[in-house]
Design a protein around this motif. Sequence first.
Motif, mmCIF file in Angstrom:
data_model
loop_
_atom_site.group_PDB
_atom_site.id
_atom_site.type_symbol
_atom_site.label_atom_id
_atom_site.label_comp_id
_atom_site.label_asym_id
_atom_site.label_seq_id
_atom_site.Cartn_x
_atom_site.Cartn_y
_atom_site.Cartn_z
ATOM 1 N N ALA A 66 0.839 -1.204 0.000
ATOM 2 C CA ALA A 66 0.000 0.000 0.000
ATOM 3 C C ALA A 66 0.870 1.249 0.000
ATOM 4 N N SER A 67 0.352 2.327 -0.607
ATOM 5 C CA SER A 67 1.082 3.590 -0.684
ATOM 6 C C SER A 67 0.116 4.739 -0.411
ATOM 7 N N SER A 68 0.445 5.570 0.573
ATOM 8 C CA SER A 68 -0.409 6.690 0.948
ATOM 9 C C SER A 68 -0.652 7.625 -0.236
ATOM 10 N N GLN A 69 -1.930 7.829 -0.556
ATOM 11 C CA GLN A 69 -2.339 8.712 -1.651
ATOM 12 C C GLN A 69 -1.722 8.325 -2.998
ATOM 13 N N TYR A 70 -1.206 7.111 -3.086
ATOM 14 C CA TYR A 70 -0.580 6.610 -4.313
ATOM 15 C C TYR A 70 0.574 7.515 -4.758
ATOM 16 N N LEU A 71 1.296 8.075 -3.789
ATOM 17 C CA LEU A 71 2.425 8.938 -4.125
ATOM 18 C C LEU A 71 3.706 8.156 -4.373
ATOM 19 N N ASN A 72 3.711 6.875 -4.019
ATOM 20 C CA ASN A 72 4.894 6.038 -4.253
ATOM 21 C C ASN A 72 6.166 6.725 -3.736
ATOM 22 N N ASP A 73 6.057 7.276 -2.531
ATOM 23 C CA ASP A 73 7.144 8.112 -2.030
ATOM 24 C C ASP A 73 8.134 7.335 -1.170
ATOM 25 N N TRP A 74 8.666 6.276 -1.761
ATOM 26 C CA TRP A 74 9.762 5.524 -1.165
ATOM 27 C C TRP A 74 10.635 4.978 -2.289
ATOM 28 N N SER A 75 11.859 4.668 -1.961
ATOM 29 C CA SER A 75 12.770 3.990 -2.882
ATOM 30 C C SER A 75 13.612 3.021 -2.074
ATOM 31 N N ALA A 76 14.259 2.103 -2.761
ATOM 32 C CA ALA A 76 15.146 1.145 -2.094
ATOM 33 C C ALA A 76 16.436 1.030 -2.886
ATOM 34 N N ILE A 77 17.543 1.025 -2.186
ATOM 35 C CA ILE A 77 18.860 0.941 -2.809
ATOM 36 C C ILE A 77 19.443 -0.434 -2.522
ATOM 37 N N ARG A 78 19.689 -1.213 -3.579
ATOM 38 C CA ARG A 78 20.304 -2.529 -3.406
ATOM 39 C C ARG A 78 21.813 -2.355 -3.380
ATOM 40 N N ILE A 79 22.440 -2.910 -2.374
ATOM 41 C CA ILE A 79 23.873 -2.756 -2.176
ATOM 42 C C ILE A 79 24.591 -3.972 -2.756
ATOM 43 N N THR A 80 25.375 -3.740 -3.799
ATOM 44 C CA THR A 80 26.148 -4.812 -4.423
ATOM 45 C C THR A 80 27.648 -4.585 -4.303
ATOM 46 N N ASP A 81 28.060 -3.397 -3.869
ATOM 47 C CA ASP A 81 29.477 -3.062 -3.717
ATOM 48 C C ASP A 81 29.934 -3.514 -2.331
ATOM 49 N N PRO A 82 30.880 -4.465 -2.251
ATOM 50 C CA PRO A 82 31.340 -4.952 -0.941
ATOM 51 C C PRO A 82 31.883 -3.845 -0.046
ATOM 52 N N ALA A 83 32.472 -2.837 -0.620
ATOM 53 C CA ALA A 83 33.023 -1.743 0.175
ATOM 54 C C ALA A 83 31.911 -0.955 0.861
ATOM 55 N N ILE A 84 30.820 -0.742 0.135
ATOM 56 C CA ILE A 84 29.683 -0.032 0.734
ATOM 57 C C ILE A 84 29.030 -0.903 1.799
ATOM 58 N N ALA A 85 28.898 -2.205 1.508
ATOM 59 C CA ALA A 85 28.324 -3.129 2.492
ATOM 60 C C ALA A 85 29.166 -3.134 3.770
ATOM 61 N N ALA A 86 30.484 -3.105 3.618
ATOM 62 C CA ALA A 86 31.371 -3.089 4.782
ATOM 63 C C ALA A 86 31.190 -1.817 5.593
ATOM 64 N N LYS A 87 30.989 -0.704 4.898
ATOM 65 C CA LYS A 87 30.764 0.562 5.599
ATOM 66 C C LYS A 87 29.429 0.532 6.334
ATOM 67 N N LEU A 88 28.421 -0.070 5.719
ATOM 68 C CA LEU A 88 27.128 -0.206 6.391
ATOM 69 C C LEU A 88 27.256 -1.052 7.650
ATOM 70 N N ALA A 89 28.055 -2.115 7.564
ATOM 71 C CA ALA A 89 28.286 -2.959 8.736
ATOM 72 C C ALA A 89 28.981 -2.171 9.839
ATOM 73 N N GLU A 90 29.862 -1.273 9.439
ATOM 74 C CA GLU A 90 30.550 -0.421 10.417
ATOM 75 C C GLU A 90 29.571 0.545 11.073
ATOM 76 N N ILE A 91 28.701 1.149 10.260
ATOM 77 C CA ILE A 91 27.703 2.072 10.808
ATOM 78 C C ILE A 91 26.750 1.331 11.742
ATOM 79 N N GLY A 92 26.313 0.151 11.309
ATOM 80 C CA GLY A 92 25.372 -0.631 12.094
ATOM 81 C C GLY A 92 26.001 -1.388 13.244
ATOM 82 N N ARG A 93 27.347 -1.441 13.272
ATOM 83 C CA ARG A 93 28.090 -2.159 14.317
ATOM 84 C C ARG A 93 27.676 -3.633 14.368
#
Length: 261
Positions: A46-73
């Motif tokens: 479901a989407s409020s008022q059908y504004l489709n106001d979200w996006s999702a970023i798929r992480i395929t770069d290991p370096a970015i994934a590693a940084k996310l792991a660092e942020i998330g601890r």
Amino acid sequence: MTEHTYDLDNPTIQTLLNRRSIRAFADEAIPADVIDTLESAAQHAASSQYLNDWSAIRITDPAIAAKLAEIGRQPYIAQAPLLYVFVLDEHRNALIAKAKGVDIDSDEFTLNGSYRFTQAQNDAVLALHAMETAAYSLGLGCVILGSLLNDVDALIDLLHLPKYTYPVLGLAMGVPAQEPKLKPRMPKSVQFFENAYPEISDDVLSKIADFDADVHQYYDLRNTDRPVDAFSDQIAKNSTANMDERKVQPAASRQGFRLDR
């Protein structure tokens, strides 16, 4: 007229009732058609008022994934075969509005207000939950990553999030490499009410005490050498936790949102 019958043991119900967080994954790639199906499931939320106001970023770069792991601890974030960060997204709609003649730098523009911020956040969560449920139905395991909000500014910079976007949650998925027990759930009588919110009573607190005992008997695979703290103890601890690093207003203002209106 034939009375409707209900299959209370259908696969969808069982998928939801058996949901548990998975934090260890097999070293097995997720096929492209599965990824496409999971993304389609998210889009059908479901989407409020059908504004489709979200996006999702798929992480395929290991370096970015590693940084996310660092942020998330949490090291397992970088080990997930499939990893997404869901964001509330009024950037795309701002571009559309501007192309239609709206001055998005004026008070006429309201997609950056508190209502749309919360509704877009809701939409992102609904989409993530749809993807998560679809993944579980396929035999995959998932963990929702609120820990990525430990450093929102770093996350915004890492993912190059433009104005009028804000990170909501991450979702890590893969073939499970662990089988955690189901966490206890509190009694329905203290979470589901009828017509109005009831006054807190000694009866409610006594039921929470019983729930505390159930939770304290649960062993989390993240720390198998001791039982989990009682629910009430967790609440007391979190009720005085330092939340400075998770304040929404500063980063939201940086992203162009006006949460004061």
